[in-house]
Design a protein around this motif. Sequence first.
Motif, PDB file in Angstrom:
ATOM      1  N   LEU A  29     -76.623  31.631  -4.681  1.00 38.30           N
ATOM      2  CA  LEU A  29     -75.232  31.208  -4.495  1.00 38.30           C
ATOM      3  C   LEU A  29     -74.527  32.104  -3.471  1.00 38.30           C
ATOM      4  CD1 LEU A  29     -73.277  28.971  -5.358  1.00 38.30           C
ATOM      5  CD2 LEU A  29     -72.367  30.544  -7.063  1.00 38.30           C
ATOM      6  N   ARG A  30     -74.222  33.344  -3.826  1.00 33.72           N
ATOM      7  CA  ARG A  30     -73.717  34.355  -2.880  1.00 33.72           C
ATOM      8  C   ARG A  30     -74.209  35.695  -3.398  1.00 33.72           C
ATOM      9  NH1 ARG A  30     -69.437  31.587  -4.495  1.00 33.72           N
ATOM     10  NH2 ARG A  30     -68.852  33.295  -5.856  1.00 33.72           N
ATOM     11  N   ARG A  65     -63.908  29.979 -10.239  1.00 37.66           N
ATOM     12  CA  ARG A  65     -64.523  31.107 -10.940  1.00 37.66           C
ATOM     13  C   ARG A  65     -65.884  31.483 -10.391  1.00 37.66           C
ATOM     14  NH1 ARG A  65     -64.601  30.723 -17.119  1.00 37.66           N
ATOM     15  NH2 ARG A  65     -64.948  32.946 -16.888  1.00 37.66           N
ATOM     16  N   LEU A  66     -66.636  30.513  -9.874  1.00 32.75           N
ATOM     17  CA  LEU A  66     -68.005  30.838  -9.474  1.00 32.75           C
ATOM     18  C   LEU A  66     -68.485  30.166  -8.193  1.00 32.75           C
ATOM     19  CD1 LEU A  66     -70.757  32.195 -10.086  1.00 32.75           C
ATOM     20  CD2 LEU A  66     -71.333  30.205 -11.470  1.00 32.75           C
ATOM     21  N   LEU A  67     -68.290  28.851  -8.087  1.00 35.40           N
ATOM     22  CA  LEU A  67     -68.995  28.122  -7.025  1.00 35.40           C
ATOM     23  C   LEU A  67     -68.540  28.532  -5.625  1.00 35.40           C
ATOM     24  CD1 LEU A  67     -69.188  24.577  -8.675  1.00 35.40           C
ATOM     25  CD2 LEU A  67     -70.846  26.453  -8.754  1.00 35.40           C
ATOM     26  N   ALA A  68     -67.264  28.933  -5.489  1.00 31.89           N
ATOM     27  CA  ALA A  68     -66.779  29.398  -4.185  1.00 31.89           C
ATOM     28  C   ALA A  68     -66.120  30.766  -4.361  1.00 31.89           C
ATOM     29  CB  ALA A  68     -65.763  28.406  -3.619  1.00 31.89           C
ATOM     30  N   ARG A  75     -72.214  39.403 -11.398  1.00 29.62           N
ATOM     31  CA  ARG A  75     -70.856  39.659 -11.861  1.00 29.62           C
ATOM     32  C   ARG A  75     -70.637  39.158 -13.289  1.00 29.62           C
ATOM     33  NH1 ARG A  75     -65.900  35.867 -10.003  1.00 29.62           N
ATOM     34  NH2 ARG A  75     -64.536  36.521 -11.683  1.00 29.62           N
ATOM     35  N   PHE A  76     -71.355  38.116 -13.691  1.00 29.76           N
ATOM     36  CA  PHE A  76     -71.155  37.536 -15.021  1.00 29.76           C
ATOM     37  C   PHE A  76     -72.142  38.075 -16.057  1.00 29.76           C
ATOM     38  CE2 PHE A  76     -69.229  34.511 -12.090  1.00 29.76           C
ATOM     39  CZ  PHE A  76     -67.967  34.411 -12.668  1.00 29.76           C
ATOM     40  N   GLU A 131     -67.345  40.771  -5.665  1.00 28.21           N
ATOM     41  CA  GLU A 131     -67.340  39.477  -6.361  1.00 28.21           C
ATOM     42  C   GLU A 131     -66.597  39.576  -7.688  1.00 28.21           C
ATOM     43  OE1 GLU A 131     -68.399  36.330  -6.002  1.00 28.21           O
ATOM     44  OE2 GLU A 131     -69.192  36.462  -3.971  1.00 28.21           O
ATOM     45  N   ALA A 181     -72.819  37.288  -6.705  1.00 34.23           N
ATOM     46  CA  ALA A 181     -71.961  36.339  -7.428  1.00 34.23           C
ATOM     47  C   ALA A 181     -72.393  36.145  -8.877  1.00 34.23           C
ATOM     48  CB  ALA A 181     -71.935  34.991  -6.716  1.00 34.23           C
ATOM     49  N   LEU A 182     -73.693  36.133  -9.119  1.00 37.20           N
ATOM     50  CA  LEU A 182     -74.176  35.849 -10.478  1.00 37.20           C
ATOM     51  C   LEU A 182     -74.219  37.117 -11.329  1.00 37.20           C
ATOM     52  CD1 LEU A 182     -76.963  33.209  -9.703  1.00 37.20           C
ATOM     53  CD2 LEU A 182     -74.534  32.872 -10.124  1.00 37.20           C
TER      54      LEU A 182
END
Lengths: 222, 83
Positions: free
Chosen positions: A57-58, B66-69, A64-65, A94, A61-62
């Motif tokens: 994704l970026r 929140r996530l996709l962008a 982070r969760f 992120e 980005a992932l």
Amino acid sequence: MKWGVLHFPGSNDERDTIYALESVLGYHARLLWHGDRNLADCDAIVLPGGFSYGDYLRCGALARFSPVMEAVADFAKSGGPVLGICNGFQVLCEAGLLPGALVQNRGLKFRCVPATLTVENNTTAFTLGYEDGAQAVIPIKHGEGCYVADQSTLAEIQDHGQIVFRYTSNPNGSIDDIAGVCNREGNVVGLMPHPEHAVDPLTGVTDGQPLFRSVDQWKQAA
Amino acid sequence: MDFVARVYVVPKPAILDPQGKAVETSLHSLGYEEVGDVRLGKYIEVKLSGDGAAGVEARVEEMCRRLLANEVIEDYRFDVETA
């Protein structure tokens, strides 16, 4: 002092960071898994380099969760020292713990070179050990290290001394030659260069040592 | 009801898009001189269920934020259809 080094699926500098902290600098250090919900009473946290979650994704980005990131956010908000290196810097951006974002290098190439940095703010948890305006040679190795922020964010971080490191020769197109930034309080710092690869005299440069040692001063002053 | 959301994410105009630039250069060298700016983004298809389009759109909007962008560097838009 005990350091915690996060380990996400796809991290790859976590063991180098442990080696730097323990074998070279003489601290206690331990790995913290991404699924952990607490930081095991560590006094300082490092988010290491690598390709967490495959950079899907970026970058960052992932990760982070991950469950552990909630604990890191709480720790950061309570003033705990948090350092993000390379992918760790991307994760902190992120997560909204640092301003701006990191995108693909302007020249499209993965850059793996020693970089000369200027210390622009020597009052953060990770730069107290440097002279103001000092130069440090610390290697970079990244494809997505071009720092970007909109004009208002850039003005804001300039005004608040949040630009921590600048490249003397810009390797990736980062806006304003920015190599590292911090939060307003100076306890959260992120940078693309790898200080953990610049501590052991065996590998040439040791300019990264003061970065880690700075936390001792920061903790004493707290 | 089943829905499909089609989400498009592109770099903000102010963000340099080096991949887009490289593709633009290649299109020019293939002779497509009419090509102007090329921006490279992402297309994300999300299958989801919900009671109605309005509720589903609100959920997708939230997912984008929140996530996709990453709104620091990217813009997004999406449409929702029944699957």
